[in-house]
Scaffold this active site. Structure first.
Site, PDB file in Angstrom:
ATOM      1  N   ASP A 356      33.772 -97.363 -13.267  1.00  0.00           N
ATOM      2  CA  ASP A 356      33.792 -96.174 -14.099  1.00  0.00           C
ATOM      3  C   ASP A 356      34.334 -95.042 -13.228  1.00  0.00           C
ATOM      4  OD1 ASP A 356      33.467 -94.412 -16.125  1.00  0.00           O
ATOM      5  OD2 ASP A 356      31.292 -94.552 -16.241  1.00  0.00           O
ATOM      6  N   ASP A 570      24.603 -98.504 -18.804  1.00  0.00           N
ATOM      7  CA  ASP A 570      25.429 -99.685 -18.523  1.00  0.00           C
ATOM      8  C   ASP A 570      24.592-100.942 -18.332  1.00  0.00           C
ATOM      9  OD1 ASP A 570      27.607 -97.957 -18.529  1.00  0.00           O
ATOM     10  OD2 ASP A 570      27.504 -97.608 -16.381  1.00  0.00           O
TER      11      ASP A 570
END
Length: 672
Positions: A356, A570
């Site tokens: 990310d 996540d």
């Protein structure tokens, strides 16, 4: 933790005492044995030592008092239906002892010749095995040195501030909410946040990050890190087993106590290995007694015992756990925590890394860079002025805990945007993960978020497309604003890229790992940041809820995928990935969600984790190879009568030490 260390030290102390007594009792027997060699010449030996009963008196305490641990271990193993090293030691030494005692009893009736006795064999074998076990314990202690070093980091005392009075207390007496004073040079006693003062803190002992970190009021500080520059007052928020240090210790201990797939294979081999060795020893004994030197019981017994001793699977049993302990300990020193040995084993197999942006490539501290607002209303009234719109934004974003929300509030306040003096009311608030927020402020519907939210709400922003494109091409995240269904502005937020990110990504690519950027940012923003750090493959505009499916899609292409995430949003993607990595957090959620936890926010630590995994597995394979080769070579030599039992015992001890010393080499390897 302290008790465990004390128990280990006590065990080593007891081993030393037993070895010393065994060595003192065995030395005269060794002296007698050496005197029988031709090269010893006319070596002096006291006559009384040649008496079989004297040798019996010396050997018996070694066999049954000092060696009782082997009998106990063999009994427990056989009760469980398994055979271990203790079984081999007991079989070999007992056979030598019983044969010698039988020969001594016969000698009582036949004084005209000295009997063939092997008391020295049984005593020396037990002494040498004890030596090997002591050296093994000392070496294993070195492999667990990093975990002991972590334990020693924990401070024991702290200065507590109650009603303006300072008081020295033990760390165990600290309660959540207590105010603690930390002077320059002192260790921070527990986890908490600064409520007064600013200082520089050294967290290298926890994270492996060498550079000190500036901390100010409101910042989190971690127990066991060191205050370097100024006095500060902190509030205790995590104590005892809830501190980051305690959690680190538990993760490393769990990893060291767990088993890898390769170790389970070794255990399976060991379970059938000992019975095979016993059969080989019996065959060796039979061939020598019936074929090679027919009727010579002493020679047959010596060859059979040598096979039992040389084949002791100490090295095979230590090959994997010693490397796991050394590898996980070395990783912990670098701020890399493997949740279990399974992940230490498999991390090096990763060929694709999914990243990310926020907190991984960037610092995770977004800042408001651009403000563009269009007043709403007719040309005369301008019902909602720019100032009013900005006040609405601040008021609405105060309800959100998103990092971008905090950046927007701080940025607008720095631009002198304050809440109005008159009363403001929020009637509704809705946080839409990956989209933005919707709120009802003073009767107005305020929508703040990404393009996808405006598209879903059918709010047009075509007039701002060119401005959006320009901001996004600079790597900025754009946030659209609408009030009562009318577009009225853009905010741009940018998170600075870490100085190490480009170098770390280049390093990962050199290791043959494909790096992919997966983010919910717009494609222009994502590609701009990717280009800056050298990433080619980008998956933009991916919501948190969609990350897991993207990871699964990459796996179906045949990749071993590591997913780097922050743990909370996540969690599913981290679980689905072959290796889930949490970075730079140290939070409960992150440490529980990740298979590997990186304690500092540097992508180089991910490369370090992969290399530690690779080197540990290579070390395990080296240990297993040499343990197997040692037995393949040693057993035939012993079976052919070319190895005396006491020499076989020494060789077995040396093989064990060589395995552990090879594992210890992991602690000295420079990763970068």
């Amino acid at each position: 933790m302290k008790k465990k260390e004390n128990d280990t030290n006590l065990n080593i102390s007891q081993q030393k005492k037993r070895l010393l007594i065994a060595a003192i009792l065995s030395f005269p027997l060794l002296w007698v044995m050496i005197s029988h060699f031709a090269w010893a010449g006319n070596m002096y030996i006291p006559a009384f030592l040649l008496n079989p009963w004297v040798q019996f008196v010396l050997a018996t305490p070694v066999q049954f008092w000092i060696g009782r641990t082997f009998y106990i271990g063999a009994y427990k193993a056989l009760r469980k239906g398994i055979a271990n090293m203790d079984v081999l030691v007991v079989l070999g030494t007992t056979a030598a002892y019983v044969f010698s005692l039988s020969a001594t009893l016969k000698w009582m009736h036949q004084y005209h010749h000295m009997p063939g006795i092997y008391f020295e064999t049984s005593a020396l074998l037990i002494t040498l095995v004890l030596l090997g076990k002591l050296l093994e314990s000392l070496a294993k202690g070195k492999t667990s040195a990093p975990i002991r070093a972590l334990m020693k980091l924990a401070p024991t005392h702290a200065t507590i501030l109650k009603e303006g009075v300072q008081q020295q207390v033990t760390v165990c007496d600290i309660q959540v909410g207590d105010h603690l004073i930390v002077e320059p040079g002192e260790q921070i006693p527990v986890d908490g946040s600064i409520i007064e003062g600013e200082s520089t803190v050294d967290e290298s002992m926890l994270t492996g990050e060498s550079m000190p970190i500036d901390k100010k009021t409101g910042d989190l500080v971690r127990g066991a890190s060191r205050n370097l520059s100024h006095r500060m007052v902190m509030r205790a928020e995590r104590i005892g087993k809830d501190t980051i240090l305690a959690k680190m210790i538990k993760v490393v201990e769990d990893a060291q106590n767990s088993k890898t797939a390769i170790q389970r294979v070794a255990d399976s081999i060991s379970s059938v290995y000992v019975p095979i060795v016993v059969v080989l020893a019996i065959l060796t004994f039979g061939l020598w007694y019936m074929v090679f030197q027919a009727g010579d019981l002493a020679a047959a017994l010596e060859a059979g015992i040598s096979v039992l001793v040389i084949a002791c699977p100490c090295a095979l049993g230590l090959a994997t756990p010693s490397s796991i302990m050394a590898g996980s300990g070395r990783a912990a020193e670098m701020g890399v925590l493997f949740k279990s040995a399974e992940f230490l084993e498999s991390t090096h197999e990763v060929d694709m890394l999914v990243l990310d942006i926020t907190g991984t490539i960037t610092e995770g501290k977004p800042e408001l860079t651009d403000i563009y607002v269009e007043p709403i209303g007719d040309a005369v009234t301008k019902e909602l002025t720019e100032a009013k719109i900005l006040q609405f934004i601040v008021f609405a974003e105060q309800q959100s805990e998103n990092p971008f929300a905090r950046a927007i509030i701080q940025g607008l306040q720095q631009n002198n945007v304050e809440l109005p003096s008159e009363y403001m009311q929020i009637d509704q608030f809705e946080y839409l993960p990956g989209f933005g927020i919707r709120a009802m402020v003073n009767g107005h519907t305020v929508v703040i978020g990404a393009r996808r939210l405006f598209n879903r709400e059918h709010i047009s922003y075509l007039t701002a497309e060119a401005r959006l494109a320009a901001l996004e091409s600079e790597g900025k995240s754009t946030i659209l604003i609408a009030i009562d269904g009318k577009f009225c502005g853009i905010l741009a937020v940018k998170d600075s890229i870490k100085s190490t990110s480009a170098q770390a990504i280049a390093r990962l690519k050199q290791m043959g790992i494909e790096v992919i950027l997966m983010t919910n940012d717009h494609r222009r923003t994502a590609h701009a940041i990717a280009a800056e750090v050298g990433i080619v493959h980008v998956l933009p505009e991916v919501l948190s809820s969609e990350k897991a499916e993207e990871v699964r899609a990459l796996q179906t292409e045949g990749h071993q995928v590591a997913m780097v995430g922050e743990g909370l949003h996540d969690r599913l993607a981290l679980a689905i990935a072959d290796i889930g990595i949490t970075i730079g957090s140290g939070s409960d959620v992150a440490m529980e969600a990740g298979d590997v936890s990186i304690m500092r926010g540097d992508l180089n630590s991910i490369a370090d984790a992969i290399l530690v995994s690779h080197k540990t597995m290579n070390n395990i394979k080296q240990n297993l190879f040499w343990a197997v080769v040692y037995n393949i070579i040693g057993i035939p030599i012993a079976a052919f009568g070319l190895l005396a039992p006491w020499v076989a015992g020494a060789a077995m001890a040396l093989s064990t030490i060589s395995v552990v010393l090879n594992a210890l080499a992991l602690q000295k390897v420079r990763i970068k």
